[in-house]
Scaffold this motif. Structure first.
Motif, PDB file in Angstrom:
ATOM      1  N   GLY A   6      38.374  17.257  -8.114  1.00 52.70           N
ATOM      2  CA  GLY A   6      39.534  17.121  -8.983  1.00 52.70           C
ATOM      3  C   GLY A   6      40.348  18.394  -9.137  1.00 52.70           C
ATOM      4  N   TRP A   7      39.954  19.453  -8.446  1.00 54.06           N
ATOM      5  CA  TRP A   7      40.673  20.732  -8.538  1.00 54.06           C
ATOM      6  C   TRP A   7      41.338  21.052  -7.203  1.00 54.06           C
ATOM      7  CZ3 TRP A   7      40.808  24.478 -12.582  1.00 54.06           C
ATOM      8  CH2 TRP A   7      40.208  24.051 -13.766  1.00 54.06           C
ATOM      9  N   THR A   8      42.485  21.748  -7.276  1.00 51.96           N
ATOM     10  CA  THR A   8      43.213  22.199  -6.104  1.00 51.96           C
ATOM     11  C   THR A   8      43.520  23.683  -6.284  1.00 51.96           C
ATOM     12  OG1 THR A   8      45.356  21.657  -7.084  1.00 51.96           O
ATOM     13  CG2 THR A   8      44.296  19.933  -5.750  1.00 51.96           C
ATOM     14  N   SER A   9      44.125  24.277  -5.279  1.00 59.14           N
ATOM     15  CA  SER A   9      44.526  25.679  -5.425  1.00 59.14           C
ATOM     16  C   SER A   9      45.906  25.896  -4.825  1.00 59.14           C
ATOM     17  CB  SER A   9      43.508  26.615  -4.772  1.00 59.14           C
ATOM     18  OG  SER A   9      43.536  26.490  -3.378  1.00 59.14           O
ATOM     19  N   SER A  10      46.602  26.873  -5.376  1.00 66.11           N
ATOM     20  CA  SER A  10      47.892  27.323  -4.867  1.00 66.11           C
ATOM     21  C   SER A  10      47.798  28.827  -4.681  1.00 66.11           C
ATOM     22  CB  SER A  10      49.014  27.015  -5.861  1.00 66.11           C
ATOM     23  OG  SER A  10      49.190  25.637  -6.001  1.00 66.11           O
ATOM     24  N   ASP A  35      40.787  16.353 -21.727  1.00 67.24           N
ATOM     25  CA  ASP A  35      41.287  15.724 -20.517  1.00 67.24           C
ATOM     26  C   ASP A  35      42.634  16.354 -20.210  1.00 67.24           C
ATOM     27  OD1 ASP A  35      39.097  14.099 -20.586  1.00 67.24           O
ATOM     28  OD2 ASP A  35      40.133  12.424 -21.503  1.00 67.24           O
ATOM     29  N   GLY A  36      43.175  16.029 -19.077  1.00 68.51           N
ATOM     30  CA  GLY A  36      44.496  16.539 -18.763  1.00 68.51           C
ATOM     31  C   GLY A  36      44.486  17.496 -17.599  1.00 68.51           C
ATOM     32  N   ARG A  37      45.559  18.293 -17.517  1.00 70.16           N
ATOM     33  CA  ARG A  37      45.766  19.210 -16.399  1.00 70.16           C
ATOM     34  C   ARG A  37      45.637  20.654 -16.875  1.00 70.16           C
ATOM     35  NH1 ARG A  37      49.392  15.374 -16.508  1.00 70.16           N
ATOM     36  NH2 ARG A  37      51.027  16.709 -17.313  1.00 70.16           N
ATOM     37  N   ILE A  38      44.786  21.404 -16.185  1.00 67.82           N
ATOM     38  CA  ILE A  38      44.518  22.800 -16.542  1.00 67.82           C
ATOM     39  C   ILE A  38      44.897  23.685 -15.361  1.00 67.82           C
ATOM     40  CG2 ILE A  38      42.766  24.453 -17.296  1.00 67.82           C
ATOM     41  CD1 ILE A  38      41.021  21.942 -18.010  1.00 67.82           C
ATOM     42  N   LEU A  39      45.688  24.713 -15.610  1.00 61.12           N
ATOM     43  CA  LEU A  39      46.012  25.702 -14.590  1.00 61.12           C
ATOM     44  C   LEU A  39      45.295  26.990 -14.954  1.00 61.12           C
ATOM     45  CD1 LEU A  39      49.124  26.423 -12.678  1.00 61.12           C
ATOM     46  CD2 LEU A  39      48.346  28.280 -14.119  1.00 61.12           C
ATOM     47  N   VAL A  40      44.593  27.573 -13.976  1.00 55.19           N
ATOM     48  CA  VAL A  40      43.884  28.833 -14.197  1.00 55.19           C
ATOM     49  C   VAL A  40      44.432  29.868 -13.228  1.00 55.19           C
ATOM     50  CG1 VAL A  40      41.644  30.000 -14.204  1.00 55.19           C
ATOM     51  CG2 VAL A  40      41.792  27.606 -14.919  1.00 55.19           C
ATOM     52  N   THR A  41      45.086  30.909 -13.766  1.00 50.66           N
ATOM     53  CA  THR A  41      45.515  32.009 -12.904  1.00 50.66           C
ATOM     54  C   THR A  41      44.307  32.904 -12.692  1.00 50.66           C
ATOM     55  OG1 THR A  41      46.206  33.473 -14.700  1.00 50.66           O
ATOM     56  CG2 THR A  41      47.857  31.950 -13.832  1.00 50.66           C
ATOM     57  N   ALA A  97      36.771  14.812 -16.658  1.00 52.03           N
ATOM     58  CA  ALA A  97      37.970  13.971 -16.533  1.00 52.03           C
ATOM     59  C   ALA A  97      39.232  14.806 -16.323  1.00 52.03           C
ATOM     60  CB  ALA A  97      38.128  13.088 -17.764  1.00 52.03           C
ATOM     61  N   ALA A  98      39.155  16.094 -16.564  1.00 45.40           N
ATOM     62  CA  ALA A  98      40.318  16.970 -16.401  1.00 45.40           C
ATOM     63  C   ALA A  98      40.550  17.253 -14.918  1.00 45.40           C
ATOM     64  CB  ALA A  98      40.098  18.279 -17.150  1.00 45.40           C
ATOM     65  N   THR A  99      41.803  17.478 -14.573  1.00 42.99           N
ATOM     66  CA  THR A  99      42.139  17.954 -13.235  1.00 42.99           C
ATOM     67  C   THR A  99      42.628  19.385 -13.380  1.00 42.99           C
ATOM     68  OG1 THR A  99      44.391  17.092 -13.395  1.00 42.99           O
ATOM     69  CG2 THR A  99      42.756  15.679 -12.340  1.00 42.99           C
ATOM     70  N   GLY A 100      42.484  20.154 -12.341  1.00 42.38           N
ATOM     71  CA  GLY A 100      42.886  21.542 -12.452  1.00 42.38           C
ATOM     72  C   GLY A 100      43.449  22.085 -11.168  1.00 42.38           C
ATOM     73  N   THR A 101      44.120  23.200 -11.312  1.00 49.26           N
ATOM     74  CA  THR A 101      44.572  23.941 -10.146  1.00 49.26           C
ATOM     75  C   THR A 101      44.358  25.422 -10.415  1.00 49.26           C
ATOM     76  OG1 THR A 101      46.299  24.134  -8.466  1.00 49.26           O
ATOM     77  CG2 THR A 101      47.017  24.224 -10.749  1.00 49.26           C
ATOM     78  N   ILE A 102      44.069  26.128  -9.367  1.00 49.16           N
ATOM     79  CA  ILE A 102      43.827  27.564  -9.430  1.00 49.16           C
ATOM     80  C   ILE A 102      45.015  28.245  -8.771  1.00 49.16           C
ATOM     81  CG2 ILE A 102      42.367  29.418  -8.556  1.00 49.16           C
ATOM     82  CD1 ILE A 102      40.054  27.310  -8.622  1.00 49.16           C
ATOM     83  N   LEU A 103      45.583  29.214  -9.449  1.00 43.62           N
ATOM     84  CA  LEU A 103      46.706  29.966  -8.914  1.00 43.62           C
ATOM     85  C   LEU A 103      46.243  31.395  -8.717  1.00 43.62           C
ATOM     86  CD1 LEU A 103      49.726  30.023  -8.198  1.00 43.62           C
ATOM     87  CD2 LEU A 103      50.178  30.613 -10.572  1.00 43.62           C
ATOM     88  N   GLY A 104      46.244  31.848  -7.478  1.00 42.20           N
ATOM     89  CA  GLY A 104      45.789  33.206  -7.214  1.00 42.20           C
ATOM     90  C   GLY A 104      46.256  33.694  -5.863  1.00 42.20           C
ATOM     91  N   GLU A 105      45.886  34.916  -5.552  1.00 42.08           N
ATOM     92  CA  GLU A 105      46.320  35.527  -4.297  1.00 42.08           C
ATOM     93  C   GLU A 105      45.514  35.051  -3.098  1.00 42.08           C
ATOM     94  OE1 GLU A 105      47.437  39.589  -4.077  1.00 42.08           O
ATOM     95  OE2 GLU A 105      47.759  39.698  -6.234  1.00 42.08           O
ATOM     96  N   SER A 106      44.408  34.365  -3.359  1.00 44.85           N
ATOM     97  CA  SER A 106      43.618  33.801  -2.269  1.00 44.85           C
ATOM     98  C   SER A 106      43.043  32.467  -2.723  1.00 44.85           C
ATOM     99  CB  SER A 106      42.489  34.756  -1.868  1.00 44.85           C
ATOM    100  OG  SER A 106      41.605  34.951  -2.949  1.00 44.85           O
ATOM    101  N   ALA A 107      42.742  31.633  -1.752  1.00 47.92           N
ATOM    102  CA  ALA A 107      42.139  30.341  -2.070  1.00 47.92           C
ATOM    103  C   ALA A 107      40.641  30.537  -2.275  1.00 47.92           C
ATOM    104  CB  ALA A 107      42.383  29.358  -0.936  1.00 47.92           C
ATOM    105  N   PRO A 108      40.061  29.874  -3.265  1.00 44.35           N
ATOM    106  CA  PRO A 108      38.620  29.993  -3.484  1.00 44.35           C
ATOM    107  C   PRO A 108      37.842  29.333  -2.355  1.00 44.35           C
ATOM    108  CG  PRO A 108      39.558  28.374  -4.965  1.00 44.35           C
ATOM    109  CD  PRO A 108      40.699  29.003  -4.225  1.00 44.35           C
ATOM    110  N   ALA A 109      36.612  29.793  -2.157  1.00 38.27           N
ATOM    111  CA  ALA A 109      35.769  29.234  -1.106  1.00 38.27           C
ATOM    112  C   ALA A 109      35.414  27.783  -1.401  1.00 38.27           C
ATOM    113  CB  ALA A 109      34.497  30.067  -0.959  1.00 38.27           C
TER     114      ALA A 109
END
Length: 74
Positions: free
Chosen positions: A45-49, A2-8, A28-40
């Motif tokens: 529970g996931w977001t992107s930056s 569980d928890g927060r996962i960041l994926v570059t 149950a985990a939340t995540g965010t994706i960090l990259g040069e483009s937003a995923p389609a």
């Protein structure tokens, strides 16, 4: 896990497969994706930056805002 996962690089080929697998295996985990483009698509529970990994200010801001417990760097 569980928890927060960041994926570059989570919007790339390998990253998109990893993010889907993480969301299925750890719903149950939340995540965010960090990259040069937003995923389609983003799993629930996931977001992107959008930021270049070389832009220290934007990367730092994304990390400070999300406060990940785990980071997967692709």
């Amino acid at each position: 896990m569980d928890g927060r996962i960041l994926v570059t690089g989570g919007s790339g080929f390998v990253g998109s497969h990893l993010v889907r697998a993480l969301s299925r295996r750890h719903p149950a985990a939340t995540g965010t994706i960090l990259g040069e483009s937003a995923p389609a698509e983003l799993p629930a529970g996931w977001t992107s930056s959008v930021a270049n990994i070389l832009d220290g200010d934007k990367v730092g801001a994304a990390i400070a805002s999300f406060r990940p417990e785990r980071i997967v760097h692709l």
